[in-house]
Design a protein around this motif. Structure first.
Motif, PDB file in Angstrom:
ATOM      1  N   THR A  63       6.568  -8.651  -6.765  1.00  0.00           N
ATOM      2  CA  THR A  63       5.216  -9.214  -6.872  1.00  0.00           C
ATOM      3  C   THR A  63       5.223 -10.402  -7.826  1.00  0.00           C
ATOM      4  OG1 THR A  63       4.240  -7.028  -6.499  1.00  0.00           O
ATOM      5  CG2 THR A  63       2.812  -8.724  -7.437  1.00  0.00           C
ATOM      6  N   CYS A  64       5.897 -10.252  -8.968  1.00  0.00           N
ATOM      7  CA  CYS A  64       5.923 -11.308  -9.995  1.00  0.00           C
ATOM      8  C   CYS A  64       7.041 -12.319  -9.760  1.00  0.00           C
ATOM      9  CB  CYS A  64       6.085 -10.688 -11.379  1.00  0.00           C
ATOM     10  SG  CYS A  64       4.720  -9.629 -11.887  1.00  0.00           S
ATOM     11  N   THR A  65       8.190 -11.859  -9.274  1.00  0.00           N
ATOM     12  CA  THR A  65       9.339 -12.748  -9.059  1.00  0.00           C
ATOM     13  C   THR A  65       9.862 -12.558  -7.641  1.00  0.00           C
ATOM     14  OG1 THR A  65      10.798 -11.074 -10.025  1.00  0.00           O
ATOM     15  CG2 THR A  65      10.007 -12.824 -11.481  1.00  0.00           C
ATOM     16  N   PRO A  66       9.139 -13.075  -6.628  1.00  0.00           N
ATOM     17  CA  PRO A  66       9.575 -12.914  -5.237  1.00  0.00           C
ATOM     18  C   PRO A  66      10.811 -13.750  -4.940  1.00  0.00           C
ATOM     19  CG  PRO A  66       7.700 -14.395  -5.364  1.00  0.00           C
ATOM     20  CD  PRO A  66       7.911 -13.853  -6.746  1.00  0.00           C
ATOM     21  N   GLU A  67      11.386 -13.539  -3.760  1.00  0.00           N
ATOM     22  CA  GLU A  67      12.570 -14.303  -3.366  1.00  0.00           C
ATOM     23  C   GLU A  67      12.229 -15.788  -3.350  1.00  0.00           C
ATOM     24  OE1 GLU A  67      16.091 -14.060   0.028  1.00  0.00           O
ATOM     25  OE2 GLU A  67      14.253 -12.895   0.244  1.00  0.00           O
ATOM     26  N   GLY A  68      13.115 -16.578  -3.906  1.00  0.00           N
ATOM     27  CA  GLY A  68      12.860 -18.004  -4.066  1.00  0.00           C
ATOM     28  C   GLY A  68      12.559 -18.362  -5.505  1.00  0.00           C
ATOM     29  N   GLU A  69      12.077 -17.377  -6.275  1.00  0.00           N
ATOM     30  CA  GLU A  69      11.880 -17.561  -7.716  1.00  0.00           C
ATOM     31  C   GLU A  69      13.152 -17.136  -8.456  1.00  0.00           C
ATOM     32  OE1 GLU A  69       9.145 -18.787  -9.113  1.00  0.00           O
ATOM     33  OE2 GLU A  69       7.976 -18.940  -7.274  1.00  0.00           O
ATOM     34  N   GLU A  70      13.150 -17.312  -9.777  1.00  0.00           N
ATOM     35  CA  GLU A  70      14.293 -16.873 -10.571  1.00  0.00           C
ATOM     36  C   GLU A  70      14.322 -15.350 -10.659  1.00  0.00           C
ATOM     37  OE1 GLU A  70      15.657 -19.267 -14.100  1.00  0.00           O
ATOM     38  OE2 GLU A  70      13.563 -19.872 -14.060  1.00  0.00           O
ATOM     39  N   PRO A  71      15.503 -14.747 -10.538  1.00  0.00           N
ATOM     40  CA  PRO A  71      15.581 -13.280 -10.634  1.00  0.00           C
ATOM     41  C   PRO A  71      15.290 -12.808 -12.048  1.00  0.00           C
ATOM     42  CG  PRO A  71      17.783 -14.221 -10.578  1.00  0.00           C
ATOM     43  CD  PRO A  71      16.816 -15.355 -10.325  1.00  0.00           C
ATOM     44  N   ALA A  72      14.727 -11.606 -12.158  1.00  0.00           N
ATOM     45  CA  ALA A  72      14.403 -11.036 -13.466  1.00  0.00           C
ATOM     46  C   ALA A  72      14.450  -9.521 -13.363  1.00  0.00           C
ATOM     47  CB  ALA A  72      13.022 -11.493 -13.937  1.00  0.00           C
ATOM     48  N   GLY A  73      14.750  -8.875 -14.483  1.00  0.00           N
ATOM     49  CA  GLY A  73      14.813  -7.416 -14.531  1.00  0.00           C
ATOM     50  C   GLY A  73      13.920  -6.877 -15.625  1.00  0.00           C
ATOM     51  N   LYS A 105      10.245 -16.433 -16.923  1.00  0.00           N
ATOM     52  CA  LYS A 105      10.410 -16.218 -15.492  1.00  0.00           C
ATOM     53  C   LYS A 105       9.147 -15.637 -14.856  1.00  0.00           C
ATOM     54  CE  LYS A 105      15.416 -15.634 -15.570  1.00  0.00           C
ATOM     55  NZ  LYS A 105      16.559 -14.858 -15.051  1.00  0.00           N
ATOM     56  N   PHE A 106       8.259 -15.117 -15.692  1.00  0.00           N
ATOM     57  CA  PHE A 106       7.006 -14.545 -15.219  1.00  0.00           C
ATOM     58  C   PHE A 106       5.880 -15.527 -15.529  1.00  0.00           C
ATOM     59  CE2 PHE A 106       9.914 -11.127 -15.793  1.00  0.00           C
ATOM     60  CZ  PHE A 106       9.603 -10.185 -14.823  1.00  0.00           C
ATOM     61  N   LYS A 107       5.434 -16.246 -14.514  1.00  0.00           N
ATOM     62  CA  LYS A 107       4.464 -17.329 -14.735  1.00  0.00           C
ATOM     63  C   LYS A 107       3.075 -16.812 -15.087  1.00  0.00           C
ATOM     64  CE  LYS A 107       6.823 -20.640 -11.713  1.00  0.00           C
ATOM     65  NZ  LYS A 107       8.024 -19.817 -11.498  1.00  0.00           N
ATOM     66  N   ASN A 108       2.678 -15.697 -14.514  1.00  0.00           N
ATOM     67  CA  ASN A 108       1.303 -15.227 -14.688  1.00  0.00           C
ATOM     68  C   ASN A 108       1.214 -13.847 -15.311  1.00  0.00           C
ATOM     69  OD1 ASN A 108       0.220 -17.574 -13.310  1.00  0.00           O
ATOM     70  ND2 ASN A 108       0.933 -16.634 -11.393  1.00  0.00           N
ATOM     71  N   LEU A 109       2.226 -13.461 -16.070  1.00  0.00           N
ATOM     72  CA  LEU A 109       2.205 -12.119 -16.658  1.00  0.00           C
ATOM     73  C   LEU A 109       2.752 -12.149 -18.072  1.00  0.00           C
ATOM     74  CD1 LEU A 109       2.919  -8.727 -15.121  1.00  0.00           C
ATOM     75  CD2 LEU A 109       4.426  -9.420 -16.985  1.00  0.00           C
ATOM     76  N   GLU A 110       2.038 -11.481 -18.968  1.00  0.00           N
ATOM     77  CA  GLU A 110       2.495 -11.304 -20.346  1.00  0.00           C
ATOM     78  C   GLU A 110       2.799  -9.834 -20.560  1.00  0.00           C
ATOM     79  OE1 GLU A 110      -0.141 -11.297 -24.030  1.00  0.00           O
ATOM     80  OE2 GLU A 110       0.801 -13.280 -24.184  1.00  0.00           O
ATOM     81  N   CYS A 111       3.926  -9.538 -21.193  1.00  0.00           N
ATOM     82  CA  CYS A 111       4.304  -8.154 -21.429  1.00  0.00           C
ATOM     83  C   CYS A 111       3.266  -7.482 -22.334  1.00  0.00           C
ATOM     84  CB  CYS A 111       5.688  -8.085 -22.077  1.00  0.00           C
ATOM     85  SG  CYS A 111       6.256  -6.393 -22.400  1.00  0.00           S
ATOM     86  N   LYS A 112       2.735  -6.349 -21.890  1.00  0.00           N
ATOM     87  CA  LYS A 112       1.732  -5.627 -22.662  1.00  0.00           C
ATOM     88  C   LYS A 112       2.334  -4.868 -23.837  1.00  0.00           C
ATOM     89  CE  LYS A 112      -1.125  -4.877 -18.546  1.00  0.00           C
ATOM     90  NZ  LYS A 112      -1.725  -3.849 -17.644  1.00  0.00           N
TER      91      LYS A 112
END
Length: 429
Positions: A63-73, A105-112
């Protein structure tokens, strides 16, 4: 019993009876499996503050890092707290990884859980698994278009997952090997072929083509194989099917003798044994003896296949200074770390979770008398039946079950239970 009939002659069409004890035992087994996979990971605290964790359960968020974006874990806790309603890929475990949740790598999400993080984790390694693709075929798992039953096996070096039929050699029975190294990693770490001749679990080579994907064939082609001779030179020979099978027999015999770690029972004199011990100590001190160099003087075969390794095979790798430098250059120093294995990780998870763990439901059941136990079992069967019917509606409609749906079910279940109890009549005799 299959096909059994009741005394009246009518088929036994009712669902099999499951006792509460069976349910509790199954629940305990599932809990142990979960503990093994999670390895004692914290479900409430982000693992970022721990740095690059040696091994942890990881997830990727499409949802946050779909294919085409940078991978993230992301770590276990962030998968719950920050991505609970998102589509996640379960990556099982990865080594030396730091949680990416909320970084650049997460454009629209901040870690809670831990908003203040670095922009990138340069030490992390990524592959197609982070987009839900696996194996050399780059397919999802489970694959709705793949009708061939096949297990997925993880490579201990690159940590990608592979279909057994795409590894070039028929995988042994799952209980016969502990770890697997894929074809690409065997090619990159070619020194492992010298060890494979002595340590690897024997296999039969196979060839898979695009036309007959899934058909297993003994490799009888005249492919060129590299054989190391006694003087260390390379000769190219074609190895027919008989040679491959014969090689498997030879390795089996060698494994039988090499894996026995008992003291020698030869009739040599005590002075001879002391001399050998002194010489071995001197060779170790001077690093003049290298296990790998010794193995390279013997005959072994390089193939374009994966290899399968038994328990504790890593302990037999040479740790002389030259070999350790080679491991570092190839970025496989983890092969010399016994705690890097998935088995050690799983055992740690089971041990951590099993310490002083008590099952409150089992304790409650044991404290009840026979009548109370029967009543509890009846309540459980009612709950199981109604919950199954309730969830079937979501499956039929293809909709996602949300938290509020579960809350609504239990509220309605409690309401129905109260109505049943209020409608009961009690008589005194």
């Amino acid at each position: 019993m299959a096909g059994a009939e009741r005394s009246g002659g009518r088929p036994a069409e009712q669902e099999p009876v499951v006792s509460l004890v069976d349910v509790l035992e199954e629940d305990e087994e599932l809990e142990n499996e979960a503990c093994a996979v999670l390895g004692g990971s914290d479900s409430e605290k982000c693992s970022y503050s721990q740095g690059s964790v040696k091994r942890q359960a990881l997830y990727a968020c499409s949802t946050c890092t779909p294919e085409g974006e940078e991978p993230a874990g992301i770590c276990l806790a962030c998968s719950y707290e920050c991505h609970g309603s998102h589509k996640l890929f379960e990556l099982y475990t990865k080594r030396n990884f730091r949680c990416d949740c909320g970084n650049s790598k997460f454009k629209n999400l901040e870690c809670k859980l831990l908003p203040e993080k670095g922009k990138l984790n340069s030490g992390n390694k990524y592959n197609d698994n982070f987009f839900g693709l696996y194996c050399i075929c780059k397919r999802p798992y489970p694959d709705p278009e793949d009708e061939i039953p096949d297990e997925m096996i993880q490579c201990v070096v690159c940590e990608d997952w592979f279909h057994g039929r795409h590894l070039g050699a028929i995988p042994p029975e799952s209980g016969d090997f502990q770890e697997m190294v894929c074809q690409a990693c065997m090619k990159r770490c070619s020194f492992l072929w010298a060890y494979a001749a002595q340590l690897a679990v024997p296999t039969v080579t196979k060839i898979i083509t695009a036309e007959d994907d899934g058909v297993l064939n003994v490799d009888g082609t005249e492919d060129q194989k590299v054989i190391k001779t006694e003087n260390g030179t390379n000769n190219h020979e074609s190895i027919p099917e008989e040679s491959i099978l014969e090689k498997g027999k030879v390795i089996r015999e060698e494994n039988k003798t090499e894996q026995v770690d008992e003291p020698s029972t030869s009739s040599g004199s005590e002075s001879d044994l002391q001399t050998v011990s002194i010489n071995e100590h001197q060779n170790t001190e001077s690093h003049s003896v290298c296990k790998l160099q010794d193995l390279r003087t013997k005959k072994y075969v390089k193939q374009d296949t994966a290899t399968y390794w038994p328990h504790n095979w890593r302990n037999k790798l040479c740790t002389c200074s030259d070999c350790m430098k080679m491991y570092a250059d190839l970025e496989v120093l983890f092969l010399t770390d016994e705690y890097d294995t998935v088995l050690a990780y799983e055992n740690k998870g089971k041990s951590d979770q099993g310490t002083d763990r008590r099952d409150p439901l089992m304790d409650t059941l044991n404290s009840m008398n026979r009548v109370q136990q029967v009543e509890l079992i009846c309540e459980y069967n009612d709950l199981k039946t109604e919950l199954k019917d309730y969830l079937r509606r979501f499956a039929d409609e293809g909709t996602v079950v949300k938290r509020e749906d579960i809350q609504q079910f239990f509220e309605e279940f409690q309401s129905r239970k109260r109505r049943r109890l209020d409608g009961m009549q009690y008589y005194c005799s």
